[in-house]
Design an enzyme around this catalytic site. Structure first.
Site, PDB file in Angstrom:
ATOM      1  N   HIS A   1      37.401  35.582  38.850  1.00  0.00           N
ATOM      2  CA  HIS A   1      38.180  36.726  38.350  1.00  0.00           C
ATOM      3  C   HIS A   1      37.921  37.919  39.272  1.00  0.00           C
ATOM      4  CE1 HIS A   1      39.526  35.500  34.206  1.00  0.00           C
ATOM      5  NE2 HIS A   1      38.854  34.442  34.623  1.00  0.00           N
TER       6      HIS A   1
ATOM      7  N   ILE B   1      44.355  37.469  40.440  1.00  0.00           N
ATOM      8  CA  ILE B   1      44.785  38.710  41.103  1.00  0.00           C
ATOM      9  C   ILE B   1      45.789  39.452  40.228  1.00  0.00           C
ATOM     10  CG2 ILE B   1      45.997  39.642  43.123  1.00  0.00           C
ATOM     11  CD1 ILE B   1      44.905  37.019  44.599  1.00  0.00           C
ATOM     12  N   ASP B   2      45.448  40.661  39.868  1.00  0.00           N
ATOM     13  CA  ASP B   2      46.336  41.516  39.078  1.00  0.00           C
ATOM     14  C   ASP B   2      46.454  42.894  39.715  1.00  0.00           C
ATOM     15  OD1 ASP B   2      47.837  42.750  37.149  1.00  0.00           O
ATOM     16  OD2 ASP B   2      46.379  42.587  35.536  1.00  0.00           O
TER      17      ASP B   2
ATOM     18  N   SER C   1      41.054  40.932  43.460  1.00  0.00           N
ATOM     19  CA  SER C   1      41.975  41.741  44.258  1.00  0.00           C
ATOM     20  C   SER C   1      41.238  42.333  45.455  1.00  0.00           C
ATOM     21  CB  SER C   1      42.574  42.873  43.408  1.00  0.00           C
ATOM     22  OG  SER C   1      43.648  42.376  42.632  1.00  0.00           O
TER      23      SER C   1
ATOM     24  N   HIS D   1      36.683  43.576  37.744  1.00  0.00           N
ATOM     25  CA  HIS D   1      38.096  43.890  37.535  1.00  0.00           C
ATOM     26  C   HIS D   1      38.430  45.298  38.018  1.00  0.00           C
ATOM     27  CE1 HIS D   1      37.597  40.579  34.545  1.00  0.00           C
ATOM     28  NE2 HIS D   1      38.721  40.219  35.097  1.00  0.00           N
ATOM     29  N   GLY D   2      39.708  45.489  38.368  1.00  0.00           N
ATOM     30  CA  GLY D   2      40.197  46.826  38.668  1.00  0.00           C
ATOM     31  C   GLY D   2      40.151  47.196  40.147  1.00  0.00           C
TER      32      GLY D   2
ATOM     33  N   ASP E   1      45.216  34.709  29.813  1.00  0.00           N
ATOM     34  CA  ASP E   1      44.108  35.324  30.546  1.00  0.00           C
ATOM     35  C   ASP E   1      43.199  36.065  29.559  1.00  0.00           C
ATOM     36  OD1 ASP E   1      42.713  36.139  32.828  1.00  0.00           O
ATOM     37  OD2 ASP E   1      43.953  37.931  33.111  1.00  0.00           O
ATOM     38  N   HIS E   2      41.915  35.795  29.615  1.00  0.00           N
ATOM     39  CA  HIS E   2      40.930  36.481  28.754  1.00  0.00           C
ATOM     40  C   HIS E   2      41.241  36.401  27.260  1.00  0.00           C
ATOM     41  CE1 HIS E   2      38.548  38.102  32.029  1.00  0.00           C
ATOM     42  NE2 HIS E   2      39.675  38.380  32.649  1.00  0.00           N
TER      43      HIS E   2
ATOM     44  N   ASP F   1      37.433  33.563  26.604  1.00  0.00           N
ATOM     45  CA  ASP F   1      36.394  34.362  27.249  1.00  0.00           C
ATOM     46  C   ASP F   1      35.337  34.733  26.210  1.00  0.00           C
ATOM     47  OD1 ASP F   1      34.796  36.196  28.468  1.00  0.00           O
ATOM     48  OD2 ASP F   1      36.407  37.491  29.181  1.00  0.00           O
TER      49      ASP F   1
HETATM   50  O1  G3H Z   1      41.518  40.862  33.784  1.00  0.00           O
HETATM   51  C1  G3H Z   1      42.336  41.627  33.308  1.00  0.00           C
HETATM   52  C2  G3H Z   1      43.727  41.620  33.818  1.00  0.00           C
HETATM   53  O2  G3H Z   1      43.833  42.394  34.973  1.00  0.00           O
HETATM   54  C3  G3H Z   1      44.692  42.035  32.740  1.00  0.00           C
HETATM   55  O3  G3H Z   1      44.660  43.400  32.527  1.00  0.00           O
HETATM   56  O4  G3H Z   1      44.516  43.766  30.042  1.00  0.00           O
HETATM   57  O5  G3H Z   1      45.465  45.515  31.542  1.00  0.00           O
HETATM   58  O6  G3H Z   1      46.727  43.410  31.091  1.00  0.00           O
HETATM   59  P1  G3H Z   1      45.374  44.065  31.220  1.00  0.00           P
HETATM   60  P1  13P Z   2      41.694  42.128  39.621  1.00  0.00           P
HETATM   61  O1  13P Z   2      41.545  43.343  38.759  1.00  0.00           O
HETATM   62  O2  13P Z   2      40.691  42.128  40.739  1.00  0.00           O
HETATM   63  O3  13P Z   2      43.083  41.930  40.125  1.00  0.00           O
HETATM   64  O4  13P Z   2      41.336  40.847  38.699  1.00  0.00           O
HETATM   65  C1  13P Z   2      42.296  40.293  37.845  1.00  0.00           C
HETATM   66  C2  13P Z   2      41.710  39.298  36.896  1.00  0.00           C
HETATM   67  O5  13P Z   2      40.598  38.858  37.001  1.00  0.00           O
HETATM   68  C3  13P Z   2      42.594  38.854  35.794  1.00  0.00           C
HETATM   69  O6  13P Z   2      41.918  38.011  34.916  1.00  0.00           O
HETATM   70 ZN    ZN Z   3      39.851  38.502  34.693  1.00  0.00          ZN
END
Ligand code: G3H
Ligand code: 13P
Ligand code: ZN
Length: 324
Positions: free
Chosen positions: A226, A270-271, A229, A190-191, A94-95, A116
């Site tokens: 992306h 979704i994270d 959530s 995000h977030g 991811d990213h 990305d």
């Molecule tokens: O898009 C980002 C994801 O939610 C991953 O987040 O870099 O805190 O693991 P992270």
């Molecule tokens: P959320 O922060 O909305 O869950 O998005 C997660 C995401 O895009 C991970 O790449």
């Molecule tokens: Zn993302």
């Protein structure tokens, strides 16, 4: 070099083809630890959904890159041997922000990577993405690119404001880079704080007009969303009730995601929701059972709640249930 196929993983190509044709989206859930991974696999096996396991560079730093890759291998074995489930499982970066990171993941057994390049100029994004695609395709690994910038935090890349994807660029980008899927910016971020709303105000709708324009220019091409959530109010309230402080946390309404999943959007990331649900449950145990100190007694309920949330999303939001 570890060939992901020997680990029982698949790339995204066939999954996306079926999802675009079938009007649903494949869930992409991030994991950083064992409980998240168990919940994802159990929730997807229960709802018979294909799944993309996502690893961010932050997750690699937190849990160790070798550990994560073996955890994913263990998750496949658990699904097949213990759950008797043959759901397709993708292991995805991811990213990814550099060519070297993508290569390292591919070498260790990832079946899909995201490069990305959205923080670069258009031409640099094209060049970087093309370079990753050329390497990845030699090993039948699929690649996700990104055009447009989401507001919020994209790993180490901080974007203050959202720049919607320019539909006029997508055809050229896809043609020049050879990417297998494209992440776009149509109003998600995000977030847990996606929109600043006045009391009683509803989140603004996603920019489906931009999505439609993009779909017209690259018909049937797999699109990724992306920042998807929903930040369920129920879990925000639970967090706050048990001592948390998540004021004004708000996400993308489920009906907006359902609508997107019916279009060419075939991967939904979704994270945050997983983090929120687990934290709410852990807080509840800490407050209601202050003498408890066995991690299994608070991580267990958190894991169960995440599994239920995942099954719910697959069934009611993404439409991926029973598509495995
Ligand atoms: O898009 C980002 C994801 O939610 C991953 O987040 O870099 O805190 O693991 P992270
Ligand atoms: P959320 O922060 O909305 O869950 O998005 C997660 C995401 O895009 C991970 O790449
Ligand atoms: Zn993302």
């Amino acid at each position: 070099m570890t060939d992901y196929k020997t680990l029982g993983l698949v790339n995204t190509r066939e999954l996306f083809k079926k999802a675009v044709g079938g009007g649903y989206a494949i869930p992409a859930y991030n994991f950083n630890n064992m409980e998240q991974l168990q919940a994802i696999i159990n929730g997807c096996a229960e709802s018979k959904s294909p799944v993309i396991l996502q690893v961010s560079s932050g997750a690699r730093k937190y849990a160790n890159q070798t550990m994560l890759r073996y955890m994913a291998q263990g998750a496949v074995a658990m699904a097949r041997q213990d759950l008797k489930s043959d759901i397709p499982i993708v292991l995805h970066l991811d990213h990814g922000d550099t060519y070297e990171l993508c290569v390292s993941c591919i070498e260790s057994g990832f079946s899909s990577v995201m490069i990305d390049g959205s923080s670069h100029t258009y031409d640099d994004n094209v060049a970087l993405t093309k370079k990753v695609v050329e390497y990845a395709h030699k090993y039948d690994v699929t690649v996700e690119g990104e055009l447009g910038v989401l507001s919020g935090i994209e790993d180490d890349v901080k974007a203050e404001k959202s720049n919607y994807t320019k539909p006029g660029e997508v055809e050229d980008f896809v043609k020049k880079t050879g990417v297998d899927s494209l992440a776009i910016s149509i109003g998600t971020s995000h977030g847990a704080y996606k929109f600043k709303l006045a009391p009683g105000e509803l989140p603004p709708p996603l920019r489906f007009d931009i999505l439609e324009d993009i779909e017209k220019r690259i018909p049937g091409f797999p699109i990724v969303l992306h920042g998807s959530s929903s930040v369920p109010a129920e879990f925000v309230e639970m967090c706050n009730k048990y001592g948390g402080k998540l004021d004004n946390a708000v996400g993308v309404p489920e009906d907006q995601l359902r609508k997107a999943a019916k279009s060419a959007v075939c991967k939904i990331n979704i994270d945050t929701d997983g983090r929120l649900v687990m934290t709410a449950k852990i807080r509840q145990v800490f407050v209601e059972k202050p003498s408890e100190f066995d991690p299994r007694k608070y991580l267990g309920p958190a894991r169960d709640a995440l599994k239920d949330l995942i099954a719910h999303k697959n069934r009611e939001v993404l439409g991926s249930a029973d598509k495995a």
